[in-house]
Design an enzyme around this catalytic site. Sequence first.
Site, short mmCIF file in Angstrom:
data_model
loop_
_atom_site.label_atom_id
_atom_site.label_comp_id
_atom_site.label_asym_id
_atom_site.label_seq_id
_atom_site.Cartn_x
_atom_site.Cartn_y
_atom_site.Cartn_z
N CYS A 80 30.09 42.82 16.57
CA CYS A 80 31.30 42.35 15.89
C CYS A 80 31.86 43.42 14.97
O CYS A 80 31.59 43.45 13.77
CB CYS A 80 30.98 41.07 15.11
SG CYS A 80 30.69 39.71 16.23
N CYS A 161 23.76 33.84 16.38
CA CYS A 161 24.85 34.79 16.49
C CYS A 161 26.12 34.02 16.17
O CYS A 161 26.32 32.91 16.68
CB CYS A 161 24.88 35.36 17.91
SG CYS A 161 26.46 36.05 18.40
N GLN A 284 36.44 35.04 31.96
CA GLN A 284 36.83 35.34 30.57
C GLN A 284 35.84 34.66 29.61
O GLN A 284 35.42 33.53 29.86
CB GLN A 284 38.24 34.81 30.30
CG GLN A 284 39.33 35.58 31.03
CD GLN A 284 39.61 36.93 30.40
OE1 GLN A 284 39.05 37.29 29.37
NE2 GLN A 284 40.47 37.69 31.04
N GLU A 336 40.10 40.89 45.62
CA GLU A 336 38.96 41.10 44.73
C GLU A 336 37.87 41.87 45.48
O GLU A 336 37.64 41.65 46.66
CB GLU A 336 38.47 39.72 44.24
CG GLU A 336 37.08 39.65 43.66
CD GLU A 336 36.92 40.45 42.37
OE1 GLU A 336 37.76 40.36 41.47
OE2 GLU A 336 35.91 41.19 42.28
N ASP A 384 45.14 42.14 36.99
CA ASP A 384 44.25 41.97 35.83
C ASP A 384 43.04 42.88 36.03
O ASP A 384 41.93 42.42 36.27
CB ASP A 384 43.82 40.48 35.78
CG ASP A 384 42.97 40.15 34.58
OD1 ASP A 384 42.80 41.02 33.70
OD2 ASP A 384 42.45 39.02 34.51
N CYS A 411 42.95 44.32 29.33
CA CYS A 411 42.03 44.25 28.19
C CYS A 411 41.92 45.62 27.54
O CYS A 411 41.03 45.86 26.74
CB CYS A 411 40.67 43.72 28.63
SG CYS A 411 39.91 44.70 29.91
N1 SAH Z 1 41.65 37.82 37.06
C1 SAH Z 1 40.27 37.43 36.98
C2 SAH Z 1 39.28 38.61 36.92
C3 SAH Z 1 39.64 39.77 36.04
S1 SAH Z 1 38.32 40.92 35.73
C4 SAH Z 1 40.04 36.49 35.82
O1 SAH Z 1 40.90 36.36 34.94
O2 SAH Z 1 39.01 35.84 35.77
C5 SAH Z 1 38.59 42.19 36.87
C6 SAH Z 1 38.12 41.88 38.27
O3 SAH Z 1 38.43 43.03 39.07
C7 SAH Z 1 36.62 41.68 38.42
O4 SAH Z 1 36.38 40.46 39.09
C8 SAH Z 1 36.14 42.87 39.29
O5 SAH Z 1 35.11 42.51 40.19
C9 SAH Z 1 37.41 43.22 40.04
N2 SAH Z 1 37.55 44.61 40.52
C10 SAH Z 1 37.10 45.75 39.93
N3 SAH Z 1 37.51 46.83 40.62
C11 SAH Z 1 38.26 46.38 41.68
C12 SAH Z 1 38.98 47.01 42.72
N4 SAH Z 1 39.00 48.34 42.83
N5 SAH Z 1 39.65 46.24 43.60
C13 SAH Z 1 39.65 44.88 43.48
N6 SAH Z 1 38.98 44.24 42.49
C14 SAH Z 1 38.30 44.96 41.60
#
Ligand code: SAH
Length: 455
Positions: A80, A161, A284, A336, A384, A411
């Site tokens: 933290c 925690c 998340q 994914e 994302d 993020c």
């Molecule tokens: N949108 C989702 C996951 C976001 S985290 C949510 O909100 O829950 C980012 C995701 O990207 C992870 O699941 C990871 O496995 C995937 N990832 C990482 N590198 C990648 C790539 N080169 N191509 C496709 N997916 C990928």
Amino acid sequence: MVVMGKVYTVRCKGLDNEGRGIVEFNNSTFSVPYLLPGEKAEISLVYGKNKTWAKLERVLTYSPDRVEMSCPVFRRCGGCTLMHMSYEAQLRWKQEYVARVVSQICAALDPPKILPILGVQGDPFYYRNKIHATFAVNSRGETVLGLYEESSHRVVPIRLCAIEQPVAARIRKTVLRFARAQRIPVYNEDTGRGILRHLMFRVANDGSVMVVVVVGQGIFREKSLLADAIVKNHPEVRTVVLNYNTKKTTMVLGDREETLYGSGYLEDVVGGCEFRLSPRSFYQVNSPQMERLYRTAIDFAALRPRDSVVDAYCGIGTITLLLAKAEPAAQITGVELNPEAVADAKNNAKSNRLSNASFVCADAGSFLKEMAVRSQKLSVLVLDPPRSGCSEEFLRACCMLRPERIIYISCNPETFARDCRFLSAHYHLTRVQPVDMFAQVAKVELVGKLERRRF
Ligand code: SAH
């Protein structure tokens, strides 16, 4: 000359992008963890192999933003990084950070509207729904569970925690009692001997829990007894999974799994859709804020019937399915890389009866490139990515496919800014919504809306 072991009196000028206090002396700039702007303090310097660290020794004059924290491992566990700051001040800093990074990429003429950050409603503590701890042996030879001390390989024992959901502490106690009574050896990273390695939990919105016990050996005779002890003492536990991680690695989870109790996955409800998630799928960590983050992305996407949409880096299909539900006449494809998450996503589409969502297991960049080569239609792109952002292949394919809108969930504001700059000849960043997913921690999440330029 800067001397080791000596204490220097400094004044903090501001915060760096990791939330550390910036100080300047002897023509050098240092970042001091846990120091706030305006504070006068004594610091010392610690010399590492390749780097010099500044350590806060004593605050001499306090910032009005400083708060007393009662967390017993604050500063030692290193998680933290903003807990010494009032929540209002944390949000202010996050807002300013996003504004600063975004202003660096946008021409003065067309800056985006940066909306006020969506902070936590209610208590900004006890929120983490994914909790991880590592087994270790303390100086008295007892088995403990804790977190790695920041930038070291020492484990700081954690009983409570302040940001995890409280059920985790209760289950940790049961597991420790069992491990000590049964004398189950702790895995030793150096020798590769021993059994117990990590413990991970996931907590759903209704309080159901998934427990994952990670072991460093193929044989763990007491596994069923351990699962029994957990389930008997904690009725909220719906499933217990044993994960084998026998490799010398910093990754928590290995490739092989065995379900000891229940279904092997956790079920959660988000935005009216049901999701199942496996131990290795991304999810998340702050559930109420996750819902607000996704709602923003769906609003920004403003889907219309017949839209053809890609949700890149879709994980278990959370955003994909919420988009599919928001506009049943649009076609959404989730992409994914993790096959386990794709299996979860396909299952989630089926159980929510959303036939306008489909999933592909592929690298997002290769998938988009393939779409561009085939001149396929893309109206809206939602993405994302992980902290590292997108590959150039991904961004180039984006510019070729020319979707009307791109909704970028990030993020990491810095890679977000880098990628927006790449797209800026074709796309105008019009809106940015910061969302606080990580209260007490110097991490910022945001949703950006990019619209295709009309020439
Ligand atoms: N949108 C989702 C996951 C976001 S985290 C949510 O909100 O829950 C980012 C995701 O990207 C992870 O699941 C990871 O496995 C995937 N990832 C990482 N590198 C990648 C790539 N080169 N191509 C496709 N997916 C990928």
